[in-house]
Design a protein around this motif. Structure first.
Motif, mmCIF file in Angstrom:
data_model
loop_
_atom_site.group_PDB
_atom_site.id
_atom_site.type_symbol
_atom_site.label_atom_id
_atom_site.label_comp_id
_atom_site.label_asym_id
_atom_site.label_seq_id
_atom_site.Cartn_x
_atom_site.Cartn_y
_atom_site.Cartn_z
ATOM 1 N N ILE A 86 0.565 -1.364 0.019
ATOM 2 C CA ILE A 86 0.508 0.120 -0.092
ATOM 3 C C ILE A 86 1.172 1.377 -0.137
ATOM 4 C CG2 ILE A 86 -1.662 -1.213 1.265
ATOM 5 C CD1 ILE A 86 -0.795 0.263 3.993
ATOM 6 N N PRO A 87 0.208 2.245 -0.443
ATOM 7 C CA PRO A 87 0.862 3.176 -0.058
ATOM 8 C C PRO A 87 2.112 3.768 0.967
ATOM 9 C CG PRO A 87 -0.757 4.244 -1.136
ATOM 10 C CD PRO A 87 -1.293 2.649 -0.507
ATOM 11 N N GLY A 88 3.038 4.057 0.883
ATOM 12 C CA GLY A 88 4.194 4.239 1.760
ATOM 13 C C GLY A 88 5.108 2.940 2.269
ATOM 14 N N ASP A 89 4.669 1.896 1.312
ATOM 15 C CA ASP A 89 5.587 0.804 1.371
ATOM 16 C C ASP A 89 6.455 1.250 0.150
ATOM 17 O OD1 ASP A 89 3.611 -0.169 2.909
ATOM 18 O OD2 ASP A 89 3.685 -2.196 1.872
ATOM 19 N N LEU A 90 8.072 0.191 1.085
ATOM 20 C CA LEU A 90 9.440 0.038 0.358
ATOM 21 C C LEU A 90 9.529 -0.952 -0.253
ATOM 22 C CD1 LEU A 90 11.759 2.113 -0.539
ATOM 23 C CD2 LEU A 90 12.752 0.953 1.294
ATOM 24 N N VAL A 91 9.513 -0.753 -1.416
ATOM 25 C CA VAL A 91 9.548 -2.998 -2.097
ATOM 26 C C VAL A 91 10.455 -2.395 -3.564
ATOM 27 C CG1 VAL A 91 6.761 -2.915 -2.066
ATOM 28 C CG2 VAL A 91 8.272 -1.612 -3.847
ATOM 29 N N GLY A 92 11.181 -3.485 -2.668
ATOM 30 C CA GLY A 92 12.137 -4.315 -4.238
ATOM 31 C C GLY A 92 13.871 -3.939 -3.045
ATOM 32 N N ILE A 93 13.850 -3.129 -2.271
ATOM 33 C CA ILE A 93 15.371 -2.797 -1.548
ATOM 34 C C ILE A 93 15.872 -4.518 -1.085
ATOM 35 C CG2 ILE A 93 14.815 -1.732 0.266
ATOM 36 C CD1 ILE A 93 14.155 -3.022 2.278
ATOM 37 N N ARG A 94 15.364 -5.700 -0.798
ATOM 38 C CA ARG A 94 16.022 -7.308 -1.382
ATOM 39 C C ARG A 94 17.787 -7.440 -2.065
ATOM 40 N NH1 ARG A 94 13.300 -13.007 -1.232
ATOM 41 N NH2 ARG A 94 11.488 -11.038 0.033
ATOM 42 N N ARG A 95 17.322 -6.040 -3.422
ATOM 43 C CA ARG A 95 18.105 -5.882 -4.450
ATOM 44 C C ARG A 95 19.118 -5.295 -3.970
ATOM 45 N NH1 ARG A 95 14.849 -4.931 -9.665
ATOM 46 N NH2 ARG A 95 13.645 -6.719 -10.055
ATOM 47 N N LEU A 96 19.334 -4.680 -3.304
ATOM 48 C CA LEU A 96 20.601 -3.998 -2.601
ATOM 49 C C LEU A 96 21.611 -5.066 -2.429
ATOM 50 C CD1 LEU A 96 19.456 -1.850 0.202
ATOM 51 C CD2 LEU A 96 21.155 -1.484 -1.726
ATOM 52 N N ILE A 97 20.672 -6.344 -2.109
ATOM 53 C CA ILE A 97 22.306 -7.463 -2.053
ATOM 54 C C ILE A 97 22.013 -8.164 -2.607
ATOM 55 C CG2 ILE A 97 22.542 -8.991 -0.064
ATOM 56 C CD1 ILE A 97 22.174 -6.860 2.026
ATOM 57 N N THR A 98 20.551 -8.660 -3.522
ATOM 58 C CA THR A 98 20.390 -10.322 -3.803
ATOM 59 C C THR A 98 20.294 -10.300 -5.036
ATOM 60 O OG1 THR A 98 18.516 -9.940 -3.538
ATOM 61 C CG2 THR A 98 18.997 -11.443 -1.834
ATOM 62 N N PHE A 99 20.178 -9.075 -5.392
ATOM 63 C CA PHE A 99 20.813 -8.937 -7.465
ATOM 64 C C PHE A 99 19.636 -8.965 -7.607
ATOM 65 C CE2 PHE A 99 25.533 -8.664 -9.963
ATOM 66 C CZ PHE A 99 23.959 -7.451 -10.017
ATOM 67 N N ALA A 100 19.360 -10.566 -7.748
ATOM 68 C CA ALA A 100 17.963 -10.895 -8.459
ATOM 69 C C ALA A 100 16.645 -10.695 -7.298
ATOM 70 C CB ALA A 100 18.100 -12.604 -9.165
ATOM 71 N N SER A 101 15.383 -10.157 -7.570
ATOM 72 C CA SER A 101 14.870 -10.353 -6.775
ATOM 73 C C SER A 101 13.570 -11.756 -7.090
ATOM 74 C CB SER A 101 13.515 -9.275 -7.463
ATOM 75 O OG SER A 101 12.669 -9.540 -6.547
ATOM 76 N N ASP A 102 13.584 -12.522 -5.636
ATOM 77 C CA ASP A 102 12.508 -13.629 -5.846
ATOM 78 C C ASP A 102 11.131 -13.327 -6.545
ATOM 79 O OD1 ASP A 102 13.324 -14.646 -2.580
ATOM 80 O OD2 ASP A 102 12.349 -13.036 -3.900
ATOM 81 N N ASP A 103 10.674 -12.309 -6.071
ATOM 82 C CA ASP A 103 9.524 -12.063 -5.671
ATOM 83 C C ASP A 103 9.308 -10.992 -7.090
ATOM 84 O OD1 ASP A 103 9.435 -13.230 -3.628
ATOM 85 O OD2 ASP A 103 9.082 -11.817 -2.777
ATOM 86 N N ASN A 104 7.657 -11.672 -8.018
ATOM 87 C CA ASN A 104 7.106 -10.684 -8.712
ATOM 88 C C ASN A 104 6.266 -9.143 -8.242
ATOM 89 O OD1 ASN A 104 7.853 -12.441 -11.214
ATOM 90 N ND2 ASN A 104 6.140 -13.510 -10.089
#
Lengths: 244, 244
Positions: A86-104
């Motif tokens: 929802i608004p305010g959420d930060l998404v995709g930061i796992r990519r800081l470290i794991t490179f390929a995001s596993d979730d769509n």
DNA sequence: CGTGTTCTTGAGAGTAATCAAATAGAGTGG
DNA sequence: CCACTCTATTTGATTACTCTCAAGAACACG
């Protein structure tokens, strides 16, 4: 139970030493990322994937308007929705470290989001331990939400499971300044919610009817209304503390 | 699909800018925390809770020997096991921020662990962005594991679910330098595994028999043996990349 | 006005839970 | 050393819940 070796680090001192601050402080810190980093306002059409599995991710997104969901599709074509965003959420930061995001990550409605380069974020993180703690807070919160979701799907009956999900969404929206205590706009389809709850659409429809017939809550026309919050919370065994 | 606006931050530059390093580097960084922080070697008896729900947590633990599990007990007395923890795992760091740990953590076997004060860890984090990134890596990895667990419980049939869990444990043990490609010591009871898989003990027992009769794997006398890894991976739809 | 999507309801099938009980093994104390 | 207890494992029989299959209703959209 014996927990301490004398009071050098008393609990009050401890609190000061740690970065322990309130939910709203962290939320505000996340929301202010665009003040310190170059970001890029983007709009996504309903149904469009912001992040696609296997795609080499260069960006994270701070959601400003609209709903999204992270999901996985299995071999047999079934979909598991991991989380709604929802608004305010930060998404995709796992990519800081794991490179390929596993979730769509898919836009459920038309979405406005601020695109943040993970490279920029990574640089900023180095010199700014306050920002780093906010990112860590965000990661821990996501983990707590997914953990609750696992408990929900693993151990609760469909009706309790549904109650829990809606209560969580209600709480999160409230914390984000949206909706009221007893109602909120909910642009999800029954099929989306069913895929989050690991139920078939048909069965989730019957569960919704049960909730309606219990006078506990309703969900139709893009709107959720809690008719009896007490009853719902009892059904769901809901405690919102993991969200704060 | 259109993903870039010209190559200012080319992918190779990006890689250098980020802290992207290998699994083993992060694992090593986590393992070396005791070199930079005062820690306290502790031993826990089998069945003892290292961390108890609601208890105000002052410590995180770096596991050195033995197995543990994080779990929640629901109102109706059922238990959901969130994750099993093996040597090398860092547990309880959520307390850096959330104060009350929401999961219980129980020693499955006799355990040796290094107790780390979260206050000390918090201070160390401030000046050491490399340590901060390692903690963040650990948090992301835990989240990825819980997410896989959710997909497992939500969308896989019991036999595939069981196969997935055992393959994951095998991979994690391998990465931690334990076990072989086709076998490992596994001090879990059927009841523990069943509570992780959201099955009854009775039904999990039947699933184990199916796996045995398929010549896919066996689990008895505290030991797991993969008889046909190919078959197992196919059953489980297993891809270990989320662990690295 | 037709097409596609979402929602709703019904009937039947299949899977996992529940209930019940036997077996096996480890640990304890007499 | 043996009886006893407690826990873990295994199997069988029955029940109950959720899925699957099927089809109709409501609604939006071009």
């Amino acid at each position: 139970m014996p927990e301490d070796k004398a009071g050098v680090s008393s609990s009050s001192t401890g609190r000061n030493l740690r970065y322990l601050v309130s939910h709203s402080t962290y939320l505000a810190a996340i929301g202010k990322i665009p003040d310190t980093l170059p970001t890029h306002k983007r709009t996504f059409m309903k149904g469009h994937d912001l992040i696609h599995e296997g795609q080499r991710g260069q960006n994270a997104y701070l959601l400003r308007d609209g709903w999204a969901c992270s999901y996985r599709i299995l071999h047999d074509g079934t979909r598991q929705i991991i989380n709604f965003h929802i608004p305010g959420d930060l998404v995709g930061i796992r990519r800081l470290i794991t490179f390929a995001s596993d979730d769509n990550l898919c836009a459920i409605t038309r979405m406005e989001a601020e695109e943040i380069s993970v490279d920029d974020l990574s640089i900023a993180l180095r010199g700014n331990s306050c920002l780093a703690m906010s990112i860590l807070w965000s990661a821990f919160r996501d983990e707590a939400i997914v953990t609750q979701h696992l408990i929900d799907v693993g151990r609760r009956h469909p009706i309790n499971r549904a109650a829990h999900l809606f209560l969580e969404l209600g709480s999160r929206l409230n914390l984000a300044g949206l909706g009221t205590k007893t109602a909120f706009e909910c642009p999800l389809t029954q099929s989306l919610v069913a895929d989050a709850l690991s139920l078939t659409t048909v069965h989730f429809n019957r569960v919704l009817r049960q909730l309606r017939e219990l006078n506990a809550m309703t969900f139709h026309d893009g709107r959720v209304a809690f008719l009896d919050s007490r009853k719902l919370e009892h059904l769901a065994d809901f405690d919102s503390s993991y969200l704060r």
